[in-house]
Design an enzyme around this catalytic site. Structure first.
Site, PDB file in Angstrom:
ATOM      1  N   PHE A  79       0.016  -1.605  -0.043  1.00  0.00           N
ATOM      2  CA  PHE A  79      -0.380   0.002  -0.546  1.00  0.00           C
ATOM      3  C   PHE A  79       1.104   1.357  -0.291  1.00  0.00           C
ATOM      4  O   PHE A  79       0.441   2.251  -0.084  1.00  0.00           O
ATOM      5  CB  PHE A  79      -0.822  -0.492   1.209  1.00  0.00           C
ATOM      6  CG  PHE A  79      -2.282  -1.290   0.830  1.00  0.00           C
ATOM      7  CD1 PHE A  79      -2.593  -0.716   0.039  1.00  0.00           C
ATOM      8  CD2 PHE A  79      -1.927  -2.266   1.487  1.00  0.00           C
ATOM      9  CE1 PHE A  79      -4.375  -2.128   0.191  1.00  0.00           C
ATOM     10  CE2 PHE A  79      -2.877  -3.051   1.794  1.00  0.00           C
ATOM     11  CZ  PHE A  79      -4.129  -2.898   0.277  1.00  0.00           C
ATOM     12  N   HIS A 189     -12.152  -4.315   1.383  1.00  0.00           N
ATOM     13  CA  HIS A 189     -10.625  -3.792   0.445  1.00  0.00           C
ATOM     14  C   HIS A 189     -11.229  -2.088   0.853  1.00  0.00           C
ATOM     15  O   HIS A 189     -12.142  -1.200   0.250  1.00  0.00           O
ATOM     16  CB  HIS A 189     -10.336  -4.118  -1.204  1.00  0.00           C
ATOM     17  CG  HIS A 189      -8.678  -3.991  -1.644  1.00  0.00           C
ATOM     18  ND1 HIS A 189      -8.497  -2.905  -2.029  1.00  0.00           N
ATOM     19  CD2 HIS A 189      -8.066  -4.577  -1.483  1.00  0.00           C
ATOM     20  CE1 HIS A 189      -7.446  -2.807  -1.894  1.00  0.00           C
ATOM     21  NE2 HIS A 189      -6.877  -3.689  -1.713  1.00  0.00           N
TER      22      HIS A 189
END
Length: 226
Positions: A79, A189
């Site tokens: 990320f 998500h």
């Protein structure tokens, strides 16, 4: 590929580097290089998650799927992107959730999450490399076997870890985790396609800290430096 690994991780993963799947994976990566393919992240960053968060210091695990495949983005932490690179949509949504969950959190203008990694947040992707501009191009080449072993080793040899599993792919990894010893928090998500289906409002960051404190561990400072 194992030479530069943090000693604690090397102790639990060293045998993996001698196994057939890893030898084949190494050959595949060499072939990519010989073909002139651009692979992200750069070689010295492939094991960045492990080298930044030593085995004995892991407190929280955030599992991603693939490294970012755009120029200059991936640097070995799920990320996270290098400073100077636009903050990706999923990470923007992570910041939005943090703003409602962690008092005083302000979204920084950058997407570099190394501050979390240095406090014990293992930012692990299931696949550790990718070909430029080709999402998923290095899936099913062996990395998933290796990263599953990472999760198993943490489950077996550590205790009171908090696993944040976002989205269906990450949630499948719950089967590798001993939930009598560890905590598994699941949500949608943070991608723009699914964040409104349960990622927003999940409060995973404050919940993770509550679980750490409950076990006499120092909570994560989620606020990021400017």
């Amino acid at each position: 590929m194992s030479a530069a690994l943090e000693p604690g991780w090397l102790a639990v993963l060293e045998e993996e580097f001698e196994k057939d799947y890893m030898i084949k994976l190494k050959s595949f990566l060499q072939e990519e290089k010989q073909k002139g393919a651009t692979v992200y992240p750069k070689g010295t960053d492939i094991f960045n998650a492990l080298n930044t968060t030593p085995f004995d210091e892991v407190k929280v695990v955030i599992l991603g799927q693939d490294p970012y495949h755009g120029t200059g983005q991936a640097h070995g932490l799920s990320f996270s992107v290098q400073r100077g690179v636009a903050v990706p949509p999923s990470l923007k949504n992570i910041y939005k959730e943090l703003e409602t969950d962690i008092e005083g959190f302000k979204s920084p203008a950058h997407g570099n999450l190394i501050h979390w990694a240095e406090q014990g947040v293992l930012l692990l992707n299931a696949t550790l490399t990718v070909r430029a501009s080709e999402a998923g191009s290095h899936q099913n080449r062996g990395w998933e076997i290796f990263t599953d072993e990472i999760i198993k080793a943490l489950s077996e040899k550590r205790e009171h870890l908090v696993f944040l599993l976002w989205g269906r792919y990450a949630q499948q990894k719950a089967a590798l985790i001993d939930q009598k010893k560890h905590y598994v928090l699941t949500a949608a998500h943070p991608s723009p396609f699914s964040a409104y289906n349960g990622f927003f409002g999940s409060k995973h960051f404050s919940k993770a800290n509550q679980l750490l404190v409950q076990n006499n561990l120092k909570p994560i400072g989620w606020n990021l430096p400017v």
